[in-house]
Every structure is written in C-alpha cells, then in structure tokens.
Design an enzyme around this catalytic site. Structure first.
Site, short mmCIF file in Angstrom:
data_model
loop_
_atom_site.label_atom_id
_atom_site.label_comp_id
_atom_site.label_asym_id
_atom_site.label_seq_id
_atom_site.Cartn_x
_atom_site.Cartn_y
_atom_site.Cartn_z
N GLU A 57 0.85 -1.19 0.00
CA GLU A 57 0.00 0.00 0.00
C GLU A 57 0.89 1.24 0.00
OE1 GLU A 57 -3.52 -0.20 2.18
OE2 GLU A 57 -3.62 1.95 2.65
N GLU B 76 -10.47 4.93 9.10
CA GLU B 76 -10.65 4.59 7.69
C GLU B 76 -11.20 3.18 7.50
OE1 GLU B 76 -6.78 5.49 5.94
OE2 GLU B 76 -7.41 7.58 5.64
N ASP C 88 -2.42 14.53 6.83
CA ASP C 88 -1.96 13.24 6.31
C ASP C 88 -0.71 13.39 5.45
OD1 ASP C 88 -1.87 10.60 5.75
OD2 ASP C 88 -3.62 10.54 4.46
N GLU D 198 4.15 9.09 -0.61
CA GLU D 198 2.76 9.08 -1.07
C GLU D 198 2.32 10.42 -1.63
OE1 GLU D 198 -0.03 7.90 1.92
OE2 GLU D 198 -1.78 8.32 0.66
N GLU E 28 7.27 21.47 -3.14
CA GLU E 28 6.24 22.31 -2.52
C GLU E 28 5.83 23.45 -3.45
OE1 GLU E 28 7.61 24.42 0.95
OE2 GLU E 28 5.57 24.62 1.75
C1 GCU Z 1 -3.17 7.58 4.21
C2 GCU Z 1 -2.98 6.60 3.10
C3 GCU Z 1 -3.59 5.29 3.38
C4 GCU Z 1 -3.14 4.79 4.75
C5 GCU Z 1 -3.42 5.83 5.80
C6 GCU Z 1 -2.86 5.47 7.16
O1 GCU Z 1 -4.51 7.97 4.29
O2 GCU Z 1 -3.50 7.14 1.91
O3 GCU Z 1 -3.23 4.39 2.38
O4 GCU Z 1 -3.78 3.61 5.07
O5 GCU Z 1 -2.80 7.03 5.43
O6 GCU Z 1 -1.85 6.05 7.54
O7 GCU Z 1 -3.41 4.64 7.85
#
Ligand code: GCU
Length: 799
Positions: free
Chosen positions: A228, A354, A433, A461, A609
């Site tokens: 991920e 999430e 985030d 990311e 940035e």
């Molecule tokens: C971000 C990310 C996710 C991840 C999340 C986390 O939102 O996009 O993929 O799971 O962070 O840190 O839990």
C-alpha cells in the site's frame, strides 16, 4: 559502483576466537537477484578493510561485526583478528571490543539529565529524564513504574565509545548492538575515522525506538496492490500470497537499516486484511523466519494486527476489549507469538480509522482498546503502537464546522494518562496526512502522561511517489526540531558540536566527559524530538520494495538513509546527511556528478512544494492514488481535505475567533501566532486562514502572485535538475546494471520499461518529474486564474 555482497554472519563461526582472515563468500544466487548496494557498496568499507582490525567479545551481533570486518579486510587487503576474551587490546589499527569487567574505561552511561526512550522502550534502566517544562509538561517519565510492566528484556545499551590515539581507533561498547553501531560509524567516516587529532567520543541514540513500518500486504490487494502506497515494486517479505522462501533481500535490507541505526520493523500493512491477519496465527513460523533475518542486525520485528481478530480468527462473537474472552484470546495470541519469536516487538494497531475495526463498535474508547492489548503483550515486554490517525472519513463536505485536523487531538488528548505504560500512541507529524507542508501535530505536546511516537512517511505518497526526486531530510529535521515552546527557542537550542572532543579535555569514562556526539544532550524537552525521544521514539512508513534500487527512484534511497540517521540523532544537519549519503553511495563519483546530485536534491523538497499545493493548504491530488494534480479532486468528497477556494479567496479558517478552533490546540505562543494572519508563517497561511487572493504575504507578494511565481519557478527548477543530470549521466561509473539488465519484468511493474542502470533510471524519473511538475503548474495556475480573474503580473502563459 558494485553491488555489495550480502554478509550473512551465520556464515562465519560467531564463536571463533582464533585469528581469521577468511573471506566471506558471496551468498549463492543468480546475479540478477542482487539488489543495488545503496549506501553500502564495497568501497564504503575500504578504510576499515585496508587496516589491521581486531575484535574482542562474544554475542550474536559481535558475529555480525566480525563477518563485516572479515569481508572488508578480505576485499581490501587488511587483516582481521578475533581476540580472546580477557586479552589485552592489541596493536591493531582498529579495535572493536565489548567492554569487560576489568576494563578500566567503560563507556560512560548517559548523564542523568539526558533521557533515552530506550529506557522506556525495553523499559529498562531507569535513566529517563526527570525534567519538566512549562509548556508541554513532563512526558511520562516515571521509569520505575514502567519497569514493573515491561521489565528489561534485550534492552541492551546501544551506545558506543570511540577513541583515537595516534591514528589507532578503539570502539568500545557495553553491548553487542552498540558495537555494531560503532562499526558502522567508523565505516561511515572512512579514512577520516583514522585521521586527525586524538579524541574520545561517546555516541548514543537520542531514542531507543527507531522504527520503520511496512505497509506490505501478503496477498496483492485489488486496489492497493502488494504494498500500500508502495512505489518500489513488490514486497521484500511477501510474494505469491505467502512469506517469501528466499529472504536474502530482507537480510540485505536489515544490514542497510542497521547501518543507519534502525532497530525495529513492522512488516505488514496497518490496514490488516483477512489474509494478513493470519500472520499472527498460521504464519507465525514464517514471521519467525523474517525475524531471524533481522536479528543479526539488532532489529526486532513487530506485526500490525486487526482489532477484530478475536472474531475473524478466533471465532468469538465479539471483539469488545472489556470482554474477558477477548482479552484471553489476545493473551493466547501474544503467548504464541513470543513462543515462536522470543524477541518479538509487539503490535501496531490502526483502529477505528478509515474503516478498520476498533473499540468504538462496543462503546469503548481507544484507551480501553489499547490497554487490553497492552496487557496481553506486557508479560513478554511487548509494545502496542496505537495509531492516532483517527478521523471521520465520511464527513459532509457542506459542513464547515467539522475539521479533520482537530480529530486526533479531540479523540486522544482527553485520554492522556489513561494509556498503559507499554502503549505508544503513534502520531502522524501533521494533523492531516503526510502533506508536503503541514503544521506539526499539536497532539505530540498534548499528552504529557502518555508515551507518544512521531510518525513520518518515508514512502513518498504525497511527495512525488518516488517518481519525483524529493529529499525529505530537511522536512523531517524541521519537524523534529519544532519547539512547542516557541520559534525563538529553536535558535536557543544548543546544537552539539559533532567534532571530536580533544582527549585532554575528557576524563574517559566519566559522566563529566564531554560527549559532543551524543544527541540526547542537545534536545530541548519541548521540541518534538525532545518529547518523543524520551517517550515513544520515531516511526516512519518505509519506502523500500523489491525494486532493484530498493526505492524505485534511486535518489529515494537518500530518504531511507536520512530517516535512520535522524532517528539516531534528530539534531543532525539534514544537508550533512545528504553529503554522507552521496559520499557513501557514489564513492567514485567525480566532482561534477556530486555537484549534479546536490543541484537536484538539496532543495528538492522546497521545489516540490513550489509546484504543488500552495501555502500549506495541502492535497489537490488525484483521489485514490494521490499522484498528480486535481485541484478539486477531494473538494466535494467525504474525506475532510478541502481548500475552500472561491472567486474571492482560498484557505481553511482554523482560527479560534471565527473558524474551527484548531489553532487554539497549540500551546502559547504558537496558538496566538497561528491565530492571526499577521503572524502566521507564510508557508502555513492557507492551512490556518481563509484569505483573499490579494492578501499580502510577509514576503510582500499577494497570495495569487505567490501561487503563480512559485509554480513557474518550481518547474524551472525541475528543468535545471534534468539539465544537471543530462550533463553528467554519461560519466557515472558502472553500477552493475549489466548484471541486472534482465530484470525488466520488475521494471515493468513499477511502470518503467527497459531500464538499465542507475543513470538511466534517474533520467527516466526526472523526465516524468518534469512532465508532472508542468501539469501541476498549469492546472494550479489556470484554476486560480479562472477562479480569481487576477492576471499574472508578469504575463506568463496561463490557460
Ligand atoms: C493515508 C494513506 C492510506 C493509509 C493511511 C494510514 O490515508 O492514503 O493508504 O492507510 O494514510 O496512515 O493509515
């Protein structure tokens, strides 16, 4: 550059005490399986390898050091001797020795005013700080209490002492882990370790918990893939739905990490899907194999676990943390884990976040959930890393009173003091985030009676996904040295002089001995680093995968390197760390290549940035994969990441007076500084304030002209990166690419076909960076021109 041999210490008899100059053979394996040497090419060991080296002491990690020295001396013509325990120090050029009872000059323990999260981590030796500060209060420093809970397990002293006399160097450590770090310290310095005046230095990590989290899935996830937010190929741990049979990559990775000071790794994604949950049960023997690959490098393995595991794996009807059957299920699970892996580290938990399961389903809070798990792992000395990344990801975008930035603070600050001693609340550096620019999370200062870890993101990311060259050392340094006591305190901070201490000034072995290289001396207790160092340490999401360069973009290796080094010494100068990485990774590079590397990397964070979202407002990325611009991509979604741009202005009002009140979550003077646009730093203006496009920044520019100027300038900078690389790419030394040329299948998986060699890989990525930066510039500039109707005062092309 050559690929470094992977040195498996098991191949050298660790107990050997006789003289040995035997070479360590390269592990068997096809040459195309060999990854890039990263910052540990053979040449990095030339200074040690040319010399007469003696090692004294026993212990698993002494065997690791011995294997390293054997390989280095075999490659570079030096010699290697294992001294008998009790024997005197030899006349070698470099002696690496564990201190023995009769040694007069033991490395001194940290002075009592320093604090080391190691003391909390393994919970140990009762040397945590007793300092208090007025702003954030003392962190949980009650060491005695923690001893009761976790007790001392491996917890060895990680410090080492280096002395140099007439060019001969002695590295002494009380524990083998310290000796390993001392060895890599000398390797890093190269010839400089042996040059110069006599000295005595003591080195110790600022924090005992220096961790990387992998977001690796066992089974390839339909949306997120194998890793991920991974931008470096597949997982080094998992393939084909199981733990890899061949873990030689993991061994090589562990070696790289150990050389920077990392001592913990969580191997699986915080989003724990059904297959991954079973790592805790069916797969334990295979997790044990991974732990065995890390162990010779002083790195302990942790697992991310699912809070719902008692139901999904255990068949219970509930995961209620207060249900005795649930607690008992977790205790059994922990018992099995430690039976299989005696030095297992503990659990990482993403709960009620999430969509992940958590205690809220049962009307319980995060302390209830975390403490239940903490009780299960406590008998084994384990740790629960409980993530504070909790917010409502189903909010109504029409509702401007709900502020995702507040969420972690709102959820966790009221729980301060309720978490067990072996729970670490793991807090992302910013309240949103992992954006390229965010204020430091106020949660870090809001829980003085809780162990708190800082969470960074090495995987890029939101910072170019390892297609863009973005060196993040400067960002992390800024975060680590952010002082909750106020901006002026940054200047007052006593930065240690990392130069050698003249021996004449130091009484060896005494606490009073100046120890210029021990970062724990220099951390203000109110800085981020000062808080987490004596509390929960530092964690980051790794950026490594099975890509032949480890990190997709070869330059993203610099981030992995700098992260490890900053966990050891948060006061380290990030530019100096970049110098180190360049010197180690490109040992034979000509001056113009080194110059090009600096042209590209030095200000690459600031450059990124400039061409992406402006003035701290964040996001504006394509939803889902988060790559490339999409100004309104998240504006009308439930994710809580908005910029609120309209025809008059932009930004989020997070003031106490008229906004969400987030600014008031900081201690003074920050609350007041952020509250007013007159004092809010420019780079965070739109994070805290909704202002007209014509608002004049401290820089003297209007917001709209700043947006135009930075976006044009950002692309010009990337053009200069491309030109700098074009000038030197032909002159790079061979990096072993020919041996790896048949790994095109891997290159395909990371989206680049037919690459060979580091120079080409970098060139391809820079071309993509330029394309993407141009796209960002044009979309952002055009969006705000159309919204505001204000033309660029310099008349440049906007669409
Ligand atoms: C971000 C990310 C996710 C991840 C999340 C986390 O939102 O996009 O993929 O799971 O962070 O840190 O839990």
């Amino acid at each position: 550059m050559n690929s470094a041999p992977r040195r498996n210490p098991d191949r050298i008899p660790g107990s050997a005490s006789s003289s040995s100059d035997g070479a360590l053979s390269r592990p068997a394996g096809p040459p195309d399986a060999e990854p890039h040497a990263a910052w540990l090419p053979e040449a990095a060991f030339a200074a040690i390898g040319r010399r007469r080296v003696a090692i004294r002491g026993d212990g698993a990690l002494v065997g690791t050091v011995a294997a390293e020295v054997a390989a280095a001396t075999a490659a570079h013509g030096g010699s290697f001797t294992r001294l008998e325990s009790g024997s005197g120090v030899s006349d070698a050029d470099l002696v690496l020795t564990l201190t023995e009872d009769d040694d007069a000059d033991l490395p001194s323990p940290p002075p009592p005013t320093t604090s080391r999260a190691g003391d909390h981590a393994n919970l140990p030796r009762g040397r945590a700080s007793t300092e208090r500060n007025d702003v954030v209060g003392a962190q949980r420093g009650g060491v005695g209490a923690q001893d009761d809970v976790v007790g001392e397990q491996d917890g060895g002293d990680e410090s080492f002492r280096v002395s140099r006399e007439d060019g001969a160097v002695v590295v002494e450590a009380a524990c083998d882990q310290g000796l390993l770090y001392g060895f890599f310290h000398v390797a890093r310095l190269g010839e400089a370790a042996f040059d110069g005046p006599d000295l005595v230095e003591r080195h110790a990590p600022a924090s005992g918990l220096r961790m990387l989290d992998h977001w690796d899935n066992v089974a390839v996830h339909a949306v997120m893939g194998q890793v991920e937010r991974g931008y470096a190929g597949g997982s080094i741990f998992f393939a084909d739905g199981k733990v890899r049979a061949d873990l030689s990559r993991v061994e090589a990775y562990a070696r790289l990490l150990a050389s920077t000071g990392i001592n913990r790794v969580a191997i699986n994604n915080v989003n724990v899907h059904a297959r991954e949950a079973r790592l805790l049960t069916d797969d334990l023997p295979h997790v044990a194999r991974i732990a065995a690959a890390f162990r010779p490098w002083g790195i302990r393995v942790h697992l991310s676990v699912s809070f719902a595991a008692p139901m999904t794996l255990g068949g219970l009807g509930t995961s209620d943390p207060l249900d005795p059957a649930v607690a008992s299920w977790w205790r059994d699970a922990a018992d099995r884990a430690w039976a299989e892996i005696p030095d297992f580290g503990g659990f990482v938990v993403k709960a009620d976040s999430e969509g992940q399961p958590g205690p809220f389903a049962y009307g319980r809070d995060h302390a209830d959930g975390a403490n239940m798990l903490a009780a299960a792992v406590a008998p084994h000395g384990g740790i629960v890393h409980w993530r504070a990344f909790v917010y409502d990801h189903r909010q109504d975008w029409r509702d401007r009173s709900t502020d995702r930035a507040r969420a972690a603070h709102d959820h966790f600050a009221p729980l301060d003091g309720r978490f067990a001693e072996n729970v670490i609340v793991q807090v992302k550096y910013g309240p949103m985030d992992f954006q390229v620019r965010e204020p430091v999370s106020p949660v870090i200062a809001a829980m003085p009676d809780t162990r708190v870890a800082l969470e960074l993101q090495v995987t890029q990311e939101y910072t170019g996904q390892q297609k863009h060259a973005v060196y993040l050392g400067r960002q992390w340094s800024e975060i680590l040295n952010f002082d909750f006591a106020g901006p002026d305190r940054d200047d007052a901070r006593h930065a240690p002089d990392s130069d050698a201490t003249p021996k004449s000034d130091a009484a060896p072995g005494s606490d009073a001995a100046p120890n210029s290289a021990d970062p724990s001396h220099a951390l203000p207790p109110t800085s981020v680093a000062g808080i987490v160092a004596r509390s929960g340490g530092i964690v980051a999401v790794s950026n490594a995968g099975d890509d032949e360069f480890w990190t997709g973009h070869p330059f993203a290796q610099a981030n992995l390197y700098a992260y490890g080094r900053l966990t050891w010494d948060p006061t380290a100068d990030p530019d100096a760390l970049l110098d180190e990485w360049v010197a180690l990774t490109f040992p034979d590079a000509a001056a113009d290549v080194v110059h090009a590397l600096h042209t590209i990397l030095d200000e690459s964070w600031e450059t990124y940035e400039r061409y992406t979202s402006p003035l701290g407002v964040g996001f504006m990325v394509r939803p889902g994969h988060h790559y490339g611009p999409d100004v309104d991509g998240y504006e009308y979604t439930p994710w809580g990441t908005y910029h609120f741009a309209d025809r008059d202005g932009i930004g989020v009002d997070r003031t106490v007076a008229t906004g969400t009140g987030y600014a008031g979550l900081y201690p003074e003077p920050w609350a007041s500084l952020y509250e007013s646009p007159a004092t809010c730093p420019d780079e965070l203006l739109l994070f805290f304030h909704h202002v007209p496009y014509t608002h004049v920044l401290h820089s003297g520019k209007t917001v709209i002209q700043h947006i135009y100027d930075t976006h044009f300038d950002g692309v010009e900078r990337v053009e200069s990166f491309v030109a700098a690389w074009d000038r030197v790419r032909g002159s790079l030394p061979d990096d072993g690419a020919a041996d790896r040329a048949d790994r095109v299948g891997l290159a395909d998986r990371v989206g680049l076909a037919d690459r060979v060699g580091l120079a080409d890989r970098v060139a391809e990525r820079l071309a993509e960076q330029l394309r993407s930066a141009t796209e960002w510039r044009d979309q952002v500039n055009t969006y705000f021109y159309r919204k505001s109707g204000v033309p660029d005062e310099r008349g440049r092309t906007i669409y």
